[in-house]
Scaffold this motif. Sequence first.
Motif, mmCIF file in Angstrom:
data_model
loop_
_atom_site.group_PDB
_atom_site.id
_atom_site.type_symbol
_atom_site.label_atom_id
_atom_site.label_comp_id
_atom_site.label_asym_id
_atom_site.label_seq_id
_atom_site.Cartn_x
_atom_site.Cartn_y
_atom_site.Cartn_z
ATOM 1 N N LYS A 164 -18.072 -5.804 3.025
ATOM 2 C CA LYS A 164 -18.259 -6.596 1.769
ATOM 3 C C LYS A 164 -16.690 -6.810 1.638
ATOM 4 C CE LYS A 164 -22.233 -5.195 1.177
ATOM 5 N NZ LYS A 164 -23.638 -6.399 1.416
ATOM 6 N N LEU A 165 -16.429 -7.434 0.403
ATOM 7 C CA LEU A 165 -14.935 -7.862 0.228
ATOM 8 C C LEU A 165 -14.265 -6.534 -0.024
ATOM 9 C CD1 LEU A 165 -15.253 -11.110 -1.952
ATOM 10 C CD2 LEU A 165 -14.740 -11.038 0.767
ATOM 11 N N LEU A 166 -13.064 -6.273 0.367
ATOM 12 C CA LEU A 166 -12.276 -5.205 0.095
ATOM 13 C C LEU A 166 -10.948 -5.278 -0.671
ATOM 14 C CD1 LEU A 166 -12.035 -1.914 0.380
ATOM 15 C CD2 LEU A 166 -11.078 -2.522 2.477
ATOM 16 N N VAL A 167 -11.088 -4.985 -1.818
ATOM 17 C CA VAL A 167 -9.781 -5.082 -2.885
ATOM 18 C C VAL A 167 -9.158 -3.715 -3.045
ATOM 19 C CG1 VAL A 167 -9.169 -5.783 -5.179
ATOM 20 C CG2 VAL A 167 -11.338 -6.899 -3.791
ATOM 21 N N CYS A 168 -7.954 -3.956 -3.019
ATOM 22 C CA CYS A 168 -7.222 -2.633 -3.149
ATOM 23 C C CYS A 168 -5.766 -2.897 -3.918
ATOM 24 C CB CYS A 168 -6.622 -2.182 -1.678
ATOM 25 S SG CYS A 168 -5.552 -0.498 -1.831
ATOM 26 N N ASP A 169 -5.767 -2.050 -5.089
ATOM 27 C CA ASP A 169 -4.450 -1.933 -6.052
ATOM 28 C C ASP A 169 -3.624 -1.074 -5.013
ATOM 29 O OD1 ASP A 169 -2.659 -1.396 -7.727
ATOM 30 O OD2 ASP A 169 -4.020 -0.805 -9.362
ATOM 31 N N MET A 170 -2.405 -1.597 -4.652
ATOM 32 C CA MET A 170 -1.362 -1.016 -3.976
ATOM 33 C C MET A 170 -0.065 -0.864 -4.864
ATOM 34 S SD MET A 170 -1.794 -1.951 0.087
ATOM 35 C CE MET A 170 -3.335 -1.568 1.101
ATOM 36 N N SER A 171 -0.187 -0.649 -6.163
ATOM 37 C CA SER A 171 1.146 -0.869 -6.982
ATOM 38 C C SER A 171 2.113 0.016 -6.528
ATOM 39 C CB SER A 171 0.571 -0.503 -8.410
ATOM 40 O OG SER A 171 -0.042 -1.970 -8.806
ATOM 41 N N SER A 172 1.470 1.366 -6.360
ATOM 42 C CA SER A 172 2.502 2.386 -6.303
ATOM 43 C C SER A 172 2.884 3.070 -4.659
ATOM 44 C CB SER A 172 2.505 3.806 -6.920
ATOM 45 O OG SER A 172 0.983 3.889 -6.877
ATOM 46 N N ASP A 173 2.281 2.241 -3.744
ATOM 47 C CA ASP A 173 2.581 2.548 -2.366
ATOM 48 C C ASP A 173 2.821 1.177 -1.417
ATOM 49 O OD1 ASP A 173 -0.005 2.120 -1.993
ATOM 50 O OD2 ASP A 173 -0.294 4.033 -0.624
ATOM 51 N N ILE A 174 2.877 0.158 -1.993
ATOM 52 C CA ILE A 174 3.036 -1.164 -1.069
ATOM 53 C C ILE A 174 4.225 -1.060 -0.515
ATOM 54 C CG2 ILE A 174 4.192 -2.207 -3.166
ATOM 55 C CD1 ILE A 174 1.708 -3.862 -0.664
ATOM 56 N N PHE A 175 4.053 -1.482 0.932
ATOM 57 C CA PHE A 175 5.495 -1.349 1.891
ATOM 58 C C PHE A 175 5.917 -0.024 2.342
ATOM 59 C CE2 PHE A 175 5.715 -5.494 -0.632
ATOM 60 C CZ PHE A 175 5.311 -6.326 0.564
ATOM 61 N N SER A 176 5.115 0.949 2.040
ATOM 62 C CA SER A 176 5.502 2.337 2.117
ATOM 63 C C SER A 176 5.001 2.988 3.500
ATOM 64 C CB SER A 176 5.306 3.331 1.088
ATOM 65 O OG SER A 176 3.826 3.607 1.133
ATOM 66 N N ARG A 177 4.010 2.068 4.142
ATOM 67 C CA ARG A 177 3.374 2.914 5.291
ATOM 68 C C ARG A 177 2.665 1.899 6.165
ATOM 69 N NH1 ARG A 177 -2.166 5.908 3.147
ATOM 70 N NH2 ARG A 177 -2.508 4.491 1.275
ATOM 71 N N GLN A 178 2.453 1.934 7.386
ATOM 72 C CA GLN A 178 1.799 1.251 8.129
ATOM 73 C C GLN A 178 0.140 1.239 7.912
ATOM 74 O OE1 GLN A 178 3.771 0.378 12.328
ATOM 75 N NE2 GLN A 178 4.119 2.511 11.878
ATOM 76 N N LEU A 179 -0.434 -0.010 7.719
ATOM 77 C CA LEU A 179 -1.796 -0.019 7.899
ATOM 78 C C LEU A 179 -2.296 -1.240 8.396
ATOM 79 C CD1 LEU A 179 -2.293 0.691 3.820
ATOM 80 C CD2 LEU A 179 -3.117 2.518 5.765
ATOM 81 N N ASP A 180 -3.510 -1.443 8.573
ATOM 82 C CA ASP A 180 -3.910 -2.717 9.265
ATOM 83 C C ASP A 180 -4.369 -3.768 7.918
ATOM 84 O OD1 ASP A 180 -5.443 -4.950 10.021
ATOM 85 O OD2 ASP A 180 -7.223 -3.738 10.797
ATOM 86 N N PHE A 181 -3.474 -4.426 7.430
ATOM 87 C CA PHE A 181 -3.471 -4.915 6.233
ATOM 88 C C PHE A 181 -4.645 -5.934 6.116
ATOM 89 C CE2 PHE A 181 0.527 -2.974 5.897
ATOM 90 C CZ PHE A 181 0.470 -2.302 4.581
ATOM 91 N N SER A 182 -5.046 -6.453 7.255
ATOM 92 C CA SER A 182 -6.126 -7.751 7.567
ATOM 93 C C SER A 182 -7.287 -6.847 7.236
ATOM 94 C CB SER A 182 -6.093 -7.977 8.837
ATOM 95 O OG SER A 182 -6.593 -7.000 9.769
ATOM 96 N N GLN A 183 -7.704 -5.678 7.090
ATOM 97 C CA GLN A 183 -8.788 -5.196 6.612
ATOM 98 C C GLN A 183 -9.067 -5.399 5.171
ATOM 99 O OE1 GLN A 183 -9.133 -0.555 6.248
ATOM 100 N NE2 GLN A 183 -6.810 -0.843 6.542
ATOM 101 N N PHE A 184 -8.122 -5.771 4.167
ATOM 102 C CA PHE A 184 -8.406 -5.982 3.009
ATOM 103 C C PHE A 184 -8.584 -7.560 2.654
ATOM 104 C CE2 PHE A 184 -5.467 -2.505 3.310
ATOM 105 C CZ PHE A 184 -6.382 -1.339 2.819
ATOM 106 N N ASP A 185 -9.215 -8.006 1.837
ATOM 107 C CA ASP A 185 -9.254 -9.324 1.396
ATOM 108 C C ASP A 185 -8.598 -9.629 0.351
ATOM 109 O OD1 ASP A 185 -11.780 -10.208 2.875
ATOM 110 O OD2 ASP A 185 -12.455 -8.298 2.253
ATOM 111 N N LEU A 186 -8.076 -8.811 -0.526
ATOM 112 C CA LEU A 186 -7.131 -8.874 -1.586
ATOM 113 C C LEU A 186 -6.295 -7.619 -2.025
ATOM 114 C CD1 LEU A 186 -8.153 -10.897 -5.047
ATOM 115 C CD2 LEU A 186 -6.491 -8.857 -4.910
ATOM 116 N N ILE A 187 -5.148 -7.860 -1.832
ATOM 117 C CA ILE A 187 -4.347 -6.604 -2.259
ATOM 118 C C ILE A 187 -3.394 -7.165 -3.512
ATOM 119 C CG2 ILE A 187 -2.197 -5.449 -1.617
ATOM 120 C CD1 ILE A 187 -3.223 -5.932 1.290
ATOM 121 N N TYR A 188 -3.094 -6.162 -4.589
ATOM 122 C CA TYR A 188 -2.115 -6.446 -5.577
ATOM 123 C C TYR A 188 -1.342 -5.487 -6.071
ATOM 124 C CZ TYR A 188 -5.740 -4.125 -8.691
ATOM 125 O OH TYR A 188 -6.611 -3.216 -9.403
ATOM 126 N N ALA A 189 -0.153 -5.507 -6.479
ATOM 127 C CA ALA A 189 0.750 -4.509 -6.727
ATOM 128 C C ALA A 189 1.799 -4.891 -7.759
ATOM 129 C CB ALA A 189 1.441 -4.218 -5.576
#
Length: 352
Positions: A164-189
């Motif tokens: 399914k589409l994966l959406v993540c609110d990363m407001s308080s840890d965006i750019f703080s750790r390595q992730l496979d960001f391509s697993q997310f369809d939408l990120i907001y912060a």
Amino acid sequence: MKKHNFSAGPCILPKEVLKKASEAVINFNGLDLSLIEISHRSADFVAVMEHAKDLVLELLDLKDKGYSALFLQGGASLEFLMVPYNLLPENGKATYIDTGTWSSKAIKEAKLLGNVEVIASSKESNYSYIPKNYEIPSDATYVHCTSNNTIFGTQMKEFPKTDKLLVCDMSSDIFSRQLDFSQFDLIYAGAQKNMGPAGTTLVVIKDEILGKTGRKIPSMLDYQVHISKESMFNTPPVFPVYVSMLTLEWLKSLGGIAGIEKVNEAKANLLYAEIDSNPLFQGVANKEDRSFMNVTFTLTDDSKKEQFDSMWKAVGISGINGHRSVGGYRASIYNAMPIESVQVLVDVMKAL
């Protein structure tokens, strides 16, 4: 006296970023004009916006992978509504993982637009852990999660595995750790937790998922409109975008997310080690779900509170009181927090 800013947000920012930003407010790019009084359509600011968006995709390793970066307004709170508007068909189902105050607010907004199912929640334990072993319904359109819970000090270490589409609110840890960001369809912060001053919101979205709901979306809430206008559909928040750009440049100079992750791990390990070894303190969040951005803890002996408060205030520590929902203390150790400041706090805890 040097201040040690542990505020949960607006966040601490690198000193070199603050210096450059302050200079730009007086005289930007040698124009003898302030950044905040030039046209947002001028070549000087358009270059800022484009560079900021490019840096986002570069740092997240999403460049040339079909994603767009947007700098919008309204905070993460507006995204709570924009996400279902843009992704949830009128007869579809949105699924949410409830891990704290902000995810519960996102759920409330989504329910205004359609069918919402909460598939997991840790509310019953005052959000002290991240739920696991939940099932995602086959008829779900998207799954929404919150990567880091500022108030309660928990952080997702693994994300839902789903088609399914994966959406993540990363407001308080965006750019703080390595992730496979391509697993997310939408990120907001919201910028004000780990990227810049309050006033702008970063949205990173896979282009191909848009325009499929059948809804008539108001222009200001339509991601496709903002993408087509390159984050310039209305006057953008010029200063927050510029400071976010400077912060992203600073992050890139440190080796990007891989570089800052090592620093963040060292800071968190230093502070958690003291909490776990000092009988006067105890952590709030379950150990396996502890946040590396927001460290929540309490005193085991409340009679020590007045003494402890006077001690940390005396050395210039600021913004460490816990949220009213949890109590105790919360040390927010975002990207720009130097490990030396964490050591100051640990030294005070040892001396209590």
